[in-house]
Write a protein that holds these residues in place. Sequence first.
Motif, short mmCIF file in Angstrom:
data_model
loop_
_atom_site.label_atom_id
_atom_site.label_comp_id
_atom_site.label_asym_id
_atom_site.label_seq_id
_atom_site.Cartn_x
_atom_site.Cartn_y
_atom_site.Cartn_z
N GLU A 25 -1.96 -31.57 31.28
CA GLU A 25 -2.65 -30.20 31.48
C GLU A 25 -3.59 -30.20 30.31
N LEU A 26 -3.05 -30.26 29.15
CA LEU A 26 -3.89 -29.95 28.14
C LEU A 26 -5.05 -30.92 27.76
N LEU A 27 -4.71 -32.26 28.11
CA LEU A 27 -5.88 -33.24 28.09
C LEU A 27 -7.06 -32.93 29.12
N GLN A 28 -6.62 -31.98 30.27
CA GLN A 28 -7.64 -31.71 31.13
C GLN A 28 -8.38 -30.38 30.81
N TRP A 29 -8.22 -29.70 29.66
CA TRP A 29 -8.86 -28.52 29.40
C TRP A 29 -9.47 -28.55 27.98
N GLN A 30 -10.58 -28.39 28.12
CA GLN A 30 -11.58 -28.22 26.88
C GLN A 30 -11.37 -26.85 26.30
N ASP A 31 -10.52 -26.55 25.56
CA ASP A 31 -10.22 -25.35 24.93
C ASP A 31 -9.80 -25.56 23.44
N ALA A 32 -10.43 -24.72 22.72
CA ALA A 32 -9.98 -25.11 21.07
C ALA A 32 -8.68 -25.21 20.85
N ASP A 33 -7.74 -24.18 21.42
CA ASP A 33 -6.54 -24.17 21.26
C ASP A 33 -5.98 -25.43 22.02
N ALA A 34 -6.00 -25.57 23.46
CA ALA A 34 -5.54 -26.55 23.96
C ALA A 34 -5.69 -28.12 23.06
N ILE A 35 -7.02 -28.27 22.55
CA ILE A 35 -7.13 -29.48 21.80
C ILE A 35 -6.39 -29.50 20.67
N ARG A 36 -5.88 -28.47 19.89
CA ARG A 36 -5.15 -28.44 18.80
C ARG A 36 -3.64 -28.79 19.27
N TRP A 37 -3.30 -28.25 20.43
CA TRP A 37 -1.74 -28.44 21.05
C TRP A 37 -1.67 -29.64 21.29
N ARG A 38 -2.89 -30.26 21.90
CA ARG A 38 -2.52 -31.72 22.60
C ARG A 38 -2.60 -32.51 21.34
N ASN A 39 -3.18 -32.27 20.37
CA ASN A 39 -3.06 -33.29 19.22
C ASN A 39 -1.84 -33.06 18.40
#
Length: 367
Positions: free
Chosen positions: A156-170
């Motif tokens: 789900e996170l990998l398919q979401w270009q959101d600043a928080d999402a990018i940090r969470w998936r990393n």
Amino acid sequence: MKRVVLFILVFAAYSLQAQTAKSLFYLGADSSRFILTEAGAAYLAALPLRCIQQEYPNKINHVAVSDSDQLQTPKSLHPAFFGCFDWHSTVHGHWMLMALLKLFPNLPKATLIRKKINENITPEHIAKEAAYFNAPLSKSFERTYGWAWLLQLQKELLQWQDADAIRWRNSLQPLCDTIVHLWMQFLPKQTYPNRTGVHPNTAFGMVLALDYARATHNPGFEKALVQSAKQLFLNDTNAPAVWEPDGTDFLSPSLEEADLMRRVLSKPQFLQWFNRFYTKAGLQHLTILPVVSDRNDLTIVHLDGLALSRSWCMQGIAKQLPDTDARKKLLQRAAIAHLNTSLPHVASGSYGGEHWLASFVVYALLQ
């Protein structure tokens, strides 16, 4: 008002509160689409939002190797995923919040959702979560149900270009890499599938794992999963579906298997397999709605989850069947009926269902 159109043909039985139901969910103009409003998303999001940082009650499922190890709290063992009664429910609670926030970025409690996830998913917390799986007696922890939901969360996170999402998936990736590594080690050793209707179900875990492998373009993981699925399930015939459900099922063993095989076989191959797998009586039996006698019982309430998971399996399987196949409409109608029977009870007032059922609702609707 923002909304997402979800493929449901009818929704008549929803009765969380008669006066507010229409503001949460309603039919499209042509009665062929089910519409989840922002208010509905907010209502569902409130359930995991209340518990992803609620430490107790908690079913730890921890194997202790010493007195000091035994005396650890859920939060010290699992600093990221310590709430919602158990590890896997916390994980898919995070997934659900992210899925809804992605669809409805202006949810009334969006700021609170982001705050709590930011507190839970940090590099330090995830490093400790990953380290837990490296202990000799912890390598099978949450195998494979919790593993699968973790990969679904990352997908789900990998398919979401959101600043928080990018940090969470990393932050999450090291734990996902650990899980994929453990799964790759496990697949060659899994001589027999687990056909239970609860957490260890092999087919359900492989469904989410395969979706993750394809979304992340991991051909090695995908190939291993496809090969294992065929080895374990390809020769199955005459599934004893009339034996379902067991008294604590939240997954249908036979429908989960079919939901997996539709992903690993071409449509013609799947149809041939499906014709051998189900008898007419067996498939008809699965359309009978499960009876939930006590929603305060932590395992009997599983049957509400069974209705929801049957619904998403039936929807997916129906898509693979020809329009002329009578079983297509049978499954579509049954999917709707199963969804309707449990939706009114997602917020039952009992923590036994409320800590996890909303995730099943959202997953079923998003199919």
